[in-house]
Design a protein around this motif. Structure first.
Motif: not given
Ligand SMILES: Nc1nc2c(ncn2[C@@H]2O[C@@H]3COP(=O)(O)O[C@H]4[C@@H](O)[C@H](n5cnc6c(=O)[nH]c(N)nc65)O[C@@H]4COP(=O)(O)O[C@H]3[C@H]2O)c(=O)[nH]1
Length: 696
Positions: A65-69, A79-89, A97-103, A75-77
């Motif tokens: 269920r990638p969309e829910q992830a 952090l006090n700094a710009a960041h990007s986050i991904a789940i690889f399988q 993945k979510v790109e939140n100023g982390g490139g 989306g709940q992360i």
């Protein structure tokens, strides 16, 4: 390169420098520490988030269920700094993945193992996702920007820098205040040592304010100054004593020298110095081709004074005699005492031997006046022996012997007289003596007379006056020239009487000529130096003018340059008195003396008489021509009449005529004529007649 800053500045800079260096190191250490802490905090934060995600990701991967992830998990992360986050399988497939100023995150970013990586801009965190059986389902990849850490570090460094600056400033100010306590004593030491070396004043001391090394150094320096000062005082005292001894020695040497050269009673040069002075006089005479005279004097009957009145009176007489002699001599002559009653006089650079006779006669005459000693009136005459260099000897011994012999000759003749070593001089002296004696009676005996030499005005061609010339026909010696007897009359003072007789006679003759109709004829009379200095001369002349009823402008007085220059101010006064009376004034023998132009302007004169010696060769010698012309032009510019004396030839006459000379007199016109002949000469004189008889 030398750095010449003061110790005060150096100390300030050293203290400030050290504190700055220390603070700077602290600054670097704190900054690094701060940076590391910030990094660690960011990393811990990010790791905690990544862990949380890894633990919670399993159901989303298991049920695909990638969309829910993406929305519920990533989306709940927070952090006090710009960041990007991904789940690889699997082996690197991006599950969510979510790109939140982390490139941007791509498959290439995948890592399977747990890792924490730092690069220039990012913090990379890899966290495996495990299932309950311990198999790895995927990987959480968190990419955090380090910009926030850098930003915090920047503002931290800025505030730290400001703090550092404030601390440096504070340490500089503190250093300035503190260094005073260290450097001031050193500066004191430096200032005092400088003053001591500049002023050599060893009494200065350095103030000792501390007890440290500098205080000790100051005390040692002061001790050293004290030692130097004491030695200096001792040396000064020794030097003073030395100088005193030196002065005493010099005085003693001087006294000895004085005693060796001077007579202690009269303070006159003694025999030794006298011989030296004679040697010097001989050298001077031979260099200047003049004479030197040695007068050997012996007081007559001095022994009697000593024996009868005592030695004290004898000494007093010697002192009075030396004083009297001194007054009769010129500064350049020497008076010495040989011992006892013997004196020697050295006359230097004598041009005319007759001058020696004048001096020696003056001496003998003077000793005919008594001496007023403290308790006695003493009569003491003198006998003088005279010899002349180079006539009577060529060295000191010869001359002293000659003078001594001459003195004995004078004693033999009967004392109170003088004698020359050379008989020729004796004869001359005898003749002078005779002239001086006989001149007194010459007026009464009627032996004196006047002749008048005509003076002709060149423009008018007329006789306008005459120069009165004195004549003496001695009953035994015959004609005696005024050039011989006038100087003798001067030296005896008789010229005053004779001079008045001349003016009296000339005024009488001139008055007679005027009565005969020659109203414009003036008479010129020669004045002697002694006469000119007589203060009552103008009044005496006035009396004679009145006596003969002669107008003052008919009388001209002839004065020589030397008479005027002797005492200029007095001469001006006398001339002004004479001018006020209406008398005419002429300068005689002009050109032979030393009158200066500036003085000439101040004398109230009427005419200049060019000396005969210039007229003599005026047409032959270019020097005489030039001098004569210069005198004529000078006289013109001073508005004075020019008279030429001694005109003997028509060439001279023509020359003087052409060059503007006003009057002439001389043998060409006539010699001096007795009064009655002069009258006849005026009457007969006409230029044409005269020209015919002249040597043209
Ligand atoms: N060779 C030459 N000689 C000429 C000629 N014309 C005039 N003389 C001479 O030159 C002299 C001029 O007088 P001095 O310069 O005043 O010089 C005078 C003057 O200084 C002095 N003297 C003459 N009479 C008197 C006087 O009454 N009182 C004073 N104090 N001095 C006098 O005696 C000096 C000589 O007088 P003297 O023998 O009369 O000589 C006179 C005169 O005879 C000339 O053409 N050729």
């Amino acid at each position: 390169m030398r750095w010449d800053a003061s110790i005060r500045t150096k100390l300030t800079l050293v203290i400030a420098g050290i504190s700055m260096f220390t603070v700077s190191i602290g600054f670097v250490v704190v900054s690094i520490n701060f940076y590391q802490n910030m990094q660690e905090s960011l990393q811990n934060d990010a790791l905690a988030q990544a862990n949380l995600l890894a633990e919670n990701s399993e159901p989303y991967l298991t049920y695909d269920r990638p969309e829910q992830a993406q929305t519920e998990l990533l989306g709940q992360i927070s952090l006090n700094a710009a960041h990007s986050i991904a789940i690889f399988q699997g082996i690197g497939e991006t599950f969510a993945k979510v790109e939140n100023g982390g490139g941007y995150i791509s498959a290439t970013d995948f890592r399977k193992e747990q890792q924490v990586l730092w690069d220039n801009r990012w913090l990379h965190i890899y966290q495996p996702i495990m299932d309950s059986l311990g198999d790895q389902l995927g990987t959480i990849y968190l990419k955090v920007s380090t910009d926030s850490v850098k930003e915090k570090l920047r503002s931290f460094i800025l505030s730290l820098l400001l703090l550092l600056l404030a601390m440096v400033l504070l340490s500089y100010l503190l250093a300035r205040i503190m260094q005073k306590y260290i450097s001031q004593p050193i500066l004191n030491l430096e200032s005092i040592s400088h003053q001591v070396s500049a002023s050599q004043n060893y009494s200065l001391r350095v103030p000792v304010v501390t007890h440290d090394e500098i205080g000790k150094l100051s005390r040692t320096f002061n001790d050293m100054l004290e030692t130097i000062e004491r030695r200096q005082r001792e040396r000064d005292a020794a030097e003073e004593a030395l100088q005193l001894n030196k002065r005493r020695l010099e005085r003693a040497v001087k006294d000895l020298q004085y005693l060796a050269n001077y007579d202690s009673l009269t303070q006159l040069p003694n025999r030794a110095l006298c011989m030296d002075r004679i040697r010097y006089a001989l050298k001077r005479a031979s260099r200047t081709r003049t004479y030197a005279a040695i007068l050997f004097l012996d007081l007559d009957h001095f022994k009697d004074v000593n024996d009868s009145l005592g030695h004290a009176v004898g000494d007093e007489l010697l002192k009075a005699s030396s004083k009297r002699l001194q007054e009769l001599l010129r500064d350049e002559d020497t008076l010495a005492r040989l011992g006892g009653d013997e004196f020697v006089i050295i006359l230097n650079e004598v041009e005319d031997t007759e001058d020696i006779i004048t001096v020696v006669e003056k001496i003998v005459d003077n000793f005919n006046q008594h001496f007023n000693l403290s308790s006695y009136v003493v009569n003491s005459t003198v006998s003088v022996g005279v010899c002349v260099y180079p006539n009577d000897g060529s060295d000191v011994d010869e001359l002293m012997k000659a003078a001594d012999a001459a003195m004995y000759k004078a004693k033999e003749v009967g004392r109170n007289t003088y004698a020359f070593y050379e008989s020729e001089m004796n004869e001359l002296a005898l003749r002078r003596h005779r002239i001086a004696n006989d001149l007194r009676a010459a007026i009464d005996k009627g032996e004196l007379s006047l002749v008048y030499q005509p003076q002709v005005d060149l423009k008018l061609g007329k006789v306008i006056g005459a120069e009165a010339l004195l004549r003496w026909t001695h009953s035994e010696l015959g004609f005696i020239s005024p050039a011989e007897f006038v100087p003798i009359a001067e030296s005896t003072g008789l010229i005053k009487t004779i001079g008045m007789w001349v003016i009296d006679t000339a005024c009488a003759d001139a008055a007679f000529w005027q009565k005969q109709g020659h109203t414009n004829i003036k008479v010129s009379v020669n004045l002697s130096a002694l006469q000119f200095r007589q203060s009552d001369l103008p009044e005496s002349i006035n009396k004679l003018l009145k006596k003969h009823q002669l107008t003052p402008n008919a009388l001209e007085l002839e004065i020589t340059e030397s008479m005027l220059m002797r005492d200029v101010e007095q001469a001006i006064k006398t001339l002004q008195r004479m001018k006020r009376m209406g008398l005419q004034i002429a300068i005689d023998d002009f050109g032979t003396g030393y009158s200066s132009l500036s003085y000439l302007r101040r004398f109230p004169l009427d005419s200049l008489k060019i000396d005969r010696t210039f007229i003599d060769e005026v047409c032959v010698d270019p020097d005489d021509t030039a001098i004569t012309l210069a005198i004529i032009s000078m006289a013109k510019s001073l508005r004075l009449k020019v008279v030429a004396e001694g005109v003997e030839t028509t060439q001279q006459w023509d020359f003087l005529c052409q060059h503007g000379c006003d009057e002439v007199q001389g043998y060409l016109v006539s010699k001096g004529l007795p009064g009655e002949q002069f009258l006849a000469f005026i009457a007969a004189f006409s230029p044409s007649k005269w020209v015919a008889n002249s040597d043209r």
